[in-house]
Design an enzyme around this catalytic site. Structure first.
Site, PDB file in Angstrom:
ATOM      1  N   ASP A  24       0.847  -1.341  -0.121  1.00  0.00           N
ATOM      2  CA  ASP A  24      -0.113  -0.043   0.090  1.00  0.00           C
ATOM      3  C   ASP A  24       0.959   1.142   0.139  1.00  0.00           C
ATOM      4  O   ASP A  24       1.620   1.442   0.734  1.00  0.00           O
ATOM      5  CB  ASP A  24      -0.878  -0.242   1.379  1.00  0.00           C
ATOM      6  CG  ASP A  24      -2.001   0.872   1.159  1.00  0.00           C
ATOM      7  OD1 ASP A  24      -1.630   2.173   0.801  1.00  0.00           O
ATOM      8  OD2 ASP A  24      -3.094   0.983   1.806  1.00  0.00           O
ATOM      9  N   GLY A  50      -1.923  -4.210  -2.314  1.00  0.00           N
ATOM     10  CA  GLY A  50      -1.751  -2.806  -2.164  1.00  0.00           C
ATOM     11  C   GLY A  50      -3.095  -2.210  -1.553  1.00  0.00           C
ATOM     12  O   GLY A  50      -3.514  -2.936  -0.394  1.00  0.00           O
ATOM     13  N   HIS A  51      -3.579  -1.053  -1.757  1.00  0.00           N
ATOM     14  CA  HIS A  51      -4.304  -0.083  -0.860  1.00  0.00           C
ATOM     15  C   HIS A  51      -5.741  -1.033  -0.598  1.00  0.00           C
ATOM     16  O   HIS A  51      -6.480  -0.872   0.107  1.00  0.00           O
ATOM     17  CB  HIS A  51      -4.532   0.954  -1.527  1.00  0.00           C
ATOM     18  CG  HIS A  51      -5.448   2.149  -0.751  1.00  0.00           C
ATOM     19  ND1 HIS A  51      -4.889   2.410   0.519  1.00  0.00           N
ATOM     20  CD2 HIS A  51      -6.653   2.442  -1.030  1.00  0.00           C
ATOM     21  CE1 HIS A  51      -5.932   3.124   1.246  1.00  0.00           C
ATOM     22  NE2 HIS A  51      -6.786   3.402   0.461  1.00  0.00           N
ATOM     23  N   PHE A  52      -6.146  -1.557  -1.523  1.00  0.00           N
ATOM     24  CA  PHE A  52      -7.626  -2.502  -1.775  1.00  0.00           C
ATOM     25  C   PHE A  52      -7.263  -3.886  -1.307  1.00  0.00           C
ATOM     26  O   PHE A  52      -7.846  -4.534  -2.010  1.00  0.00           O
ATOM     27  CB  PHE A  52      -8.082  -1.929  -2.893  1.00  0.00           C
ATOM     28  CG  PHE A  52      -8.616  -0.597  -3.300  1.00  0.00           C
ATOM     29  CD1 PHE A  52      -9.464  -0.077  -2.719  1.00  0.00           C
ATOM     30  CD2 PHE A  52      -7.669   0.080  -4.212  1.00  0.00           C
ATOM     31  CE1 PHE A  52     -10.003   1.495  -2.819  1.00  0.00           C
ATOM     32  CE2 PHE A  52      -7.938   1.347  -4.333  1.00  0.00           C
ATOM     33  CZ  PHE A  52      -8.956   2.060  -3.739  1.00  0.00           C
ATOM     34  N   ALA A  53      -6.757  -4.044  -0.295  1.00  0.00           N
ATOM     35  CA  ALA A  53      -6.418  -5.475   0.346  1.00  0.00           C
ATOM     36  C   ALA A  53      -7.776  -6.319   0.190  1.00  0.00           C
ATOM     37  O   ALA A  53      -7.691  -7.411  -0.235  1.00  0.00           O
ATOM     38  CB  ALA A  53      -5.631  -5.523   1.473  1.00  0.00           C
TER      39      ALA A  53
END
Length: 74
Positions: A24, A50-53
């Site tokens: 992320d 990343g950010h949208f795990a």
């Protein structure tokens, strides 16, 4: 309000699960590890995403969340 949150966490030690994308770019892993300063028993888990795990790794993460809730929510 972070100081107030941190004081609450130190005083009350609520159960905490943090699932984190280790790639992320916005919420980097040291941010997750910092929870351990206030809640040493926090369950911190990193996933190769990343950010949208949760969106990309829900098959891995959802069972972990359910297990955490079953254990900690009566």
């Amino acid at each position: 309000m972070y100081p107030e949150f941190q004081q609450y966490f130190r005083a009350h030690q609520p159960p905490l699960l943090a699932v984190w994308g280790k790639n992320d770019p916005f919420f980097v892993p040291p941010g997750a590890q910092a929870w351990k300063r206030d809640i040493p028993e926090a369950d911190i888990r990193f996933y190769d995403t990343g950010h949208f795990a949760l969106e990309t790794h829900s098959n891995e993460i959802v069972p972990v969340i359910r297990q955490f809730l079953d254990k900690n929510v009566k």
